[in-house]
Scaffold this motif. Structure first.
Motif, PDB file in Angstrom:
ATOM      1  N   SER A  37      41.292  42.894  51.675  1.00  0.00           N
ATOM      2  CA  SER A  37      41.482  41.691  50.857  1.00  0.00           C
ATOM      3  C   SER A  37      42.427  41.982  49.689  1.00  0.00           C
ATOM      4  O   SER A  37      43.279  41.152  49.341  1.00  0.00           O
ATOM      5  CB  SER A  37      40.125  41.176  50.364  1.00  0.00           C
ATOM      6  OG  SER A  37      39.269  40.919  51.473  1.00  0.00           O
ATOM      7  N   ARG A  51      38.932  37.187  48.130  1.00  0.00           N
ATOM      8  CA  ARG A  51      37.887  37.787  47.302  1.00  0.00           C
ATOM      9  C   ARG A  51      37.701  39.258  47.638  1.00  0.00           C
ATOM     10  O   ARG A  51      37.596  39.639  48.788  1.00  0.00           O
ATOM     11  CB  ARG A  51      36.571  37.046  47.510  1.00  0.00           C
ATOM     12  CG  ARG A  51      36.666  35.636  47.025  1.00  0.00           C
ATOM     13  CD  ARG A  51      35.598  35.357  45.975  1.00  0.00           C
ATOM     14  NE  ARG A  51      35.258  33.942  46.105  1.00  0.00           N
ATOM     15  CZ  ARG A  51      34.161  33.525  46.682  1.00  0.00           C
ATOM     16  NH1 ARG A  51      33.280  34.396  47.169  1.00  0.00           N
ATOM     17  NH2 ARG A  51      33.915  32.246  46.784  1.00  0.00           N
ATOM     18  N   THR A  59      33.863  40.502  52.655  1.00  0.00           N
ATOM     19  CA  THR A  59      34.421  39.498  53.552  1.00  0.00           C
ATOM     20  C   THR A  59      33.517  39.385  54.778  1.00  0.00           C
ATOM     21  O   THR A  59      33.326  40.357  55.505  1.00  0.00           O
ATOM     22  CB  THR A  59      35.860  39.892  53.952  1.00  0.00           C
ATOM     23  OG1 THR A  59      36.604  40.149  52.750  1.00  0.00           O
ATOM     24  CG2 THR A  59      36.544  38.787  54.739  1.00  0.00           C
ATOM     25  N   ASP A  75      42.207  37.566  57.255  1.00  0.00           N
ATOM     26  CA  ASP A  75      41.365  38.592  56.638  1.00  0.00           C
ATOM     27  C   ASP A  75      40.066  38.650  57.434  1.00  0.00           C
ATOM     28  O   ASP A  75      39.424  37.641  57.672  1.00  0.00           O
ATOM     29  CB  ASP A  75      41.085  38.205  55.173  1.00  0.00           C
ATOM     30  CG  ASP A  75      40.524  39.359  54.350  1.00  0.00           C
ATOM     31  OD1 ASP A  75      40.475  40.495  54.856  1.00  0.00           O
ATOM     32  OD2 ASP A  75      40.143  39.112  53.183  1.00  0.00           O
TER      33      ASP A  75
HETATM   34 MG   LIG Z   1      37.458  41.942  52.215  1.00  0.00          MG
END
Ligand SMILES: [Mg+2]
Ligand SMILES: Nc1nc2c(ncn2[C@@H]2O[C@H](COP(=O)(O)OP(=O)(O)OP(=O)(O)O)[C@@H](O)[C@H]2O)c(=O)[nH]1
Length: 195
Positions: A37, A51, A59, A75
């Motif tokens: 991320s 985030r 995530t 992601d």
């Molecule tokens: Mg992540």
């Protein structure tokens, strides 16, 4: 690349939620906490779009970031972190496998590993898995700022050897704090997107 426009289109857990506009995608895989991320934020020059967290397992969905209305960065939840519950780990690996197997708009995968350590069993399995599907892979060794410059070459050869990196695949040392390697990653991404 200059990113003028970023939109988190969907946080998906199942294929029926994936975007249907047919734009090409580059996905990011890697162990929890490796810096997927953070890499997205650095590459798109947005501090907090994706985030991040010092606690692994941040995530938990496939997050589709549409960039310049032309392509996506996806992601992906991290794998292999012991402190994430077994049930969650299985859920995440199922989500990742389904995505990699079914996504026809996938143009390449950026596979992240930690520059400081030998690739884990899971890292090796992920690289082999991606090769099995024949998807182009860029290996990115993250947290380059945590290793002195004088050691970069040595780490690079060690990692290439450990992964038995395919002739056609490349490895870039990256840092999301300094931006080291960012241009090379963009070059690879651009080369793997259709004209
Ligand atoms: Mg992540
Ligand atoms: N020093 C340094 N820290 C980094 C770098 N990249 C990520 N980090 C830190 O590592 C931690 C994890 O980063 P994330 O980007 O959330 O990792 P992730 O791979 O998305 O993790 P999951 O979402 O849990 O799979 C955070 O505390 C980041 O600040 C880097 O290049 N250098």
């Amino acid at each position: 690349m200059q990113i003028q426009d970023v939109e988190l289109v969907i946080s998906a857990v199942a294929p029926m939620q994936y975007p249907t506009d047919g734009l090409p995608e580059i996905a990011l895989t890697g162990r929890s906490n490796v810096g997927k991320s953070s890499m997205i934020n650095k590459l798109i020059q947005r501090k907090k779009m994706a985030r991040t967290s010092s606690t692994p397992g941040k995530t938990q969905t496939l997050n589709f970031y549409k960039l310049n209305e032309a392509f996506y960065f996806v992601d992906v939840p991290g794998y292999g972190y012991a402190k994430v519950s077994k049930t969650d780990r299985e859920k995440f690996s199922q989500m990742i496998e389904t995505y990699l197997q079914e996504r026809t708009t996938l143009r390449g995968v950026i596979s992240l590993i930690d520059v400081r350590h030998e690739p884990t069993k899971d890292d090796l399995a992920m690289y082999d898995y991606l090769k099995f599907f024949g998807v182009p892979v860029l290996v990115v060794a993250t947290k380059g700022d945590k290793v002195p410059r004088g050691k970069w070459n040595q780490r690079e050869s060690k990692l290439k050897k450990a992964l038995q990196l395919n002739q056609t695949d490349d490895l870039v040392i990256f840092s999301s704090t300094s931006g080291l390697g960012g241009d090379q990653i963009w070059e690879w991404v651009t080369a793997h997107l259709p004209e």
